[in-house]
Design an enzyme around this catalytic site. Structure first.
Site, PDB file in Angstrom:
ATOM      1  N   TYR A 175     -62.804  55.262  21.888  1.00 25.05           N
ATOM      2  CA  TYR A 175     -63.941  56.152  22.149  1.00 25.05           C
ATOM      3  C   TYR A 175     -63.672  57.574  21.654  1.00 25.05           C
ATOM      4  CZ  TYR A 175     -66.882  53.211  25.165  1.00 25.05           C
ATOM      5  OH  TYR A 175     -67.729  52.258  25.661  1.00 25.05           O
ATOM      6  N   LYS A 193     -55.059  43.191  23.626  1.00 23.64           N
ATOM      7  CA  LYS A 193     -55.206  42.331  22.444  1.00 23.64           C
ATOM      8  C   LYS A 193     -53.889  42.469  21.676  1.00 23.64           C
ATOM      9  CE  LYS A 193     -57.702  39.663  19.768  1.00 23.64           C
ATOM     10  NZ  LYS A 193     -58.241  38.350  20.149  1.00 23.64           N
ATOM     11  N   ASP A 246     -60.164  38.405  24.898  1.00 24.76           N
ATOM     12  CA  ASP A 246     -61.132  37.322  24.679  1.00 24.76           C
ATOM     13  C   ASP A 246     -61.010  36.269  25.776  1.00 24.76           C
ATOM     14  OD1 ASP A 246     -58.623  36.851  23.586  1.00 24.76           O
ATOM     15  OD2 ASP A 246     -59.343  35.867  21.763  1.00 24.76           O
ATOM     16  N   ASP A 297     -65.281  48.713  29.251  1.00 21.03           N
ATOM     17  CA  ASP A 297     -66.740  48.861  29.192  1.00 21.03           C
ATOM     18  C   ASP A 297     -67.389  47.484  29.153  1.00 21.03           C
ATOM     19  OD1 ASP A 297     -69.245  50.149  28.799  1.00 21.03           O
ATOM     20  OD2 ASP A 297     -69.110  49.709  26.651  1.00 21.03           O
ATOM     21  N   ASP A 324     -69.353  45.121  32.454  1.00 19.95           N
ATOM     22  CA  ASP A 324     -70.743  44.643  32.443  1.00 19.95           C
ATOM     23  C   ASP A 324     -70.782  43.148  32.757  1.00 19.95           C
ATOM     24  OD1 ASP A 324     -71.858  47.127  31.744  1.00 19.95           O
ATOM     25  OD2 ASP A 324     -73.236  46.215  30.291  1.00 19.95           O
TER      26      ASP A 324
HETATM   27  C1  LIG Z   1     -73.337  55.158  27.798  1.00 25.34           C
HETATM   28  C2  LIG Z   1     -71.957  54.839  27.358  1.00 25.34           C
HETATM   29  C3  LIG Z   1     -71.349  56.017  26.672  1.00 25.34           C
HETATM   30  C4  LIG Z   1     -71.059  54.363  28.514  1.00 25.34           C
HETATM   31  C5  LIG Z   1     -69.713  53.891  27.982  1.00 25.34           C
HETATM   32  O1  LIG Z   1     -69.644  53.203  26.949  1.00 25.34           O
HETATM   33  O2  LIG Z   1     -68.700  54.232  28.612  1.00 25.34           O
HETATM   34  C6  LIG Z   1     -71.617  53.221  29.359  1.00 25.34           C
HETATM   35  O3  LIG Z   1     -71.789  52.041  28.659  1.00 25.34           O
HETATM   36  C7  LIG Z   1     -70.748  53.006  30.576  1.00 25.34           C
HETATM   37  O4  LIG Z   1     -70.343  51.866  30.798  1.00 25.34           O
HETATM   38  O5  LIG Z   1     -70.523  53.965  31.331  1.00 25.34           O
HETATM   39 MG   LIG Z   2     -71.061  50.321  29.710  1.00 30.31          MG
END
Ligand SMILES: CC(C)[C@H](C(=O)O)[C@@H](O)C(=O)O
Ligand SMILES: [Mg+2]
Ligand SMILES: NC(=O)c1ccc[n+]([C@@H]2O[C@H](COP(=O)([O-])OP(=O)(O)OC[C@H]3O[C@@H](n4cnc5c(N)ncnc54)[C@H](O)[C@@H]3O)[C@@H](O)[C@H]2O)c1
Length: 359
Positions: A141, A191, A223, A247, A251
């Site tokens: 990042y 990885k 993975d 990240d 999710d």
């Molecule tokens: C919006 C984006 C910059 C952020 C990230 O990638 O960290 C989001 O996806 C998160 O998970 O907080």
């Molecule tokens: Mg995110």
């Protein structure tokens, strides 16, 4: 001491869910919590007013706050801004970087009432309680060099995936300590079969392990970790990983709990100052309709009370209030199921406040 809390509603559903958090903060004040709440602009809404996603004034207020609560940033309205540094997401990344918020805690905990809302079979997720510890201020990042440029007549895009030993050690210690307080199992995700940066990552985790003899350390390629998360998620207790893998995996873990609308997060720096936000984004597809789930945002208030303000009892009251609302069969659309009552954002806020008053 009066704690300063900075509320940054942001964009999309951000202001809708932040409004519920603001009401909850007021209820906490009425219940004796000594806080002062201020608001400021971040993301696209700040860009529209100041031409910057992170105005200097907002950053100053953030630095002075004991804790920051952020809704969400971003949306299609700003996706065409050519200068990447002006995009709403840069406001969020700028806050993380400027405040040194390297330790991102993303719990994926299933409320038993929501087992049927999970995309996995109830028996696979019943009792699920994972803590993802994501490094938040380094990795790909932020690595340099980065850019899009022309090389030999062809446009190329590039980023740099880099971690220093000290950055790895710092997040490693957060994760080992977290594991000590929980189920004493730590899985480091990398990885290392392909990327040198994560060979170093694995080495540092191994080097730290003897200092935490009560924690069982294991390693997994990312993975496989993605696959294991949807195959048998209860094998995990604490997971530690870098910025981008964290990240993505968070999710996926979020969905196991029924909806990304349920998951709060904490981002902490070395002095314990924290920013608290839902794991989800600004959900432009449902913004302005009063249907977003405000619970991740309200649970982020609970995390703030626990991690930055040392108000564990009040945090537990909020979590109990959320549990009681779910027990009453109230659901926003994202966690709706047969036999339950579907309600909107404001009504969910009302229900949590009413339950909080009784807890
Ligand atoms: C919006 C984006 C910059 C952020 C990230 O990638 O960290 C989001 O996806 C998160 O998970 O907080
Ligand atoms: Mg995110
Ligand atoms: N922390 C943040 O501010 C943050 C995090 C992720 C994405 N984003 C930004 O948000 C924008 C949209 O991104 P995206 O669509 O990839 O992810 P998103 O999390 O905003 O939405 C993904 C899906 O989940 C649903 N969803 C999200 N939160 C919800 C809630 N509280 N209640 C009910 N449903 C919810 C959305 O409706 C959508 O269908 C982008 O601009 C992205 O950069 C911001």
């Amino acid at each position: 001491m009066t704690h300063k809390v900075l509320l940054l509603p942001g964009d999309g559903i951000g202001p809708e869910i932040a409004a519920q958090a603001a009401r909850l903060l007021k209820a906490c004040q009425e219940a004796g919590l000594d806080i002062e709440v201020e608001e400021a602009l971040v993301g696209g809404s700040a860009y529209d007013v100041h031409g910057e996603p992170l105005p200097a004034e907002t950053l100053e207020k953030a630095k002075a706050a004991s804790a920051i609560l952020l809704g969400a940033v971003g949306g299609p309205k700003w996706d065409k801004i050519e200068d990447l540094s002006k995009r709403p997401e840069k406001g969020l990344l700028g806050l993380r970087k400027n405040l040194g918020l390297f330790g991102n805690l993303r719990p994926a905990m299933l409320y038993p009432q929501l087992a049927s809302a999970s995309s996995l079979k109830p028996e696979l997720v019943a009792g699920l309680d994972i803590m993802i510890v994501r490094e938040l201020t380094g990795g790909i990042y932020f690595g340099q060099p980065r850019g899009i440029e022309e090389r030999n007549g062809k446009r190329v895009g590039f980023n740099t995936y880099i971690y220093s030993e000290s950055e790895i050690e710092r997040i490693g210690r957060v994760a080992f300590e977290m594991a000590q307080k929980r189920g004493k199992k730590l899985c480091s995700v990398d990885k290392a079969n392909v990327l040198e940066v994560t060979i170093l990552w694995r080495e540092v985790m191994e080097r730290l392990a003897p200092e935490y003899p009560d924690v069982e350390l294991s390693h997994m390629y990312v993975d496989n970790a993605a696959m294991q998360l949807v195959r048998a998620p209860k094998q995990f207790d604490v997971v530690v990983t870098g910025n981008m893998f964290g990240d993505i995996l968070s999710d996926a873990a979020a969905m196991l709990t029924g909806s990304i609308g349920m998951l709060p997060s904490a981002s902490l720096n070395e002095s314990g100052q924290g920013m608290y936000e839902p794991c989800h984004g600004s959900a432009p597809d449902i913004a302005g309709q009063n249907i977003a789930n405000p619970l991740a945002m309200m649970l982020s208030v609970a995390m703030m009370l626990r991690y930055s303000l040392n108000e564990t009892a009040m945090a537990e009251r909020i979590e109990a209030a959320v549990g009681s609302v779910l027990n009453d069969g109230l659901r926003t659309a994202d966690i709706a199921s047969d036999g339950m009552q579907t309600i909107g954002t404001d009504a969910m806020g009302d229900a949590v406040l009413a339950a909080f008053a009784k807890c």
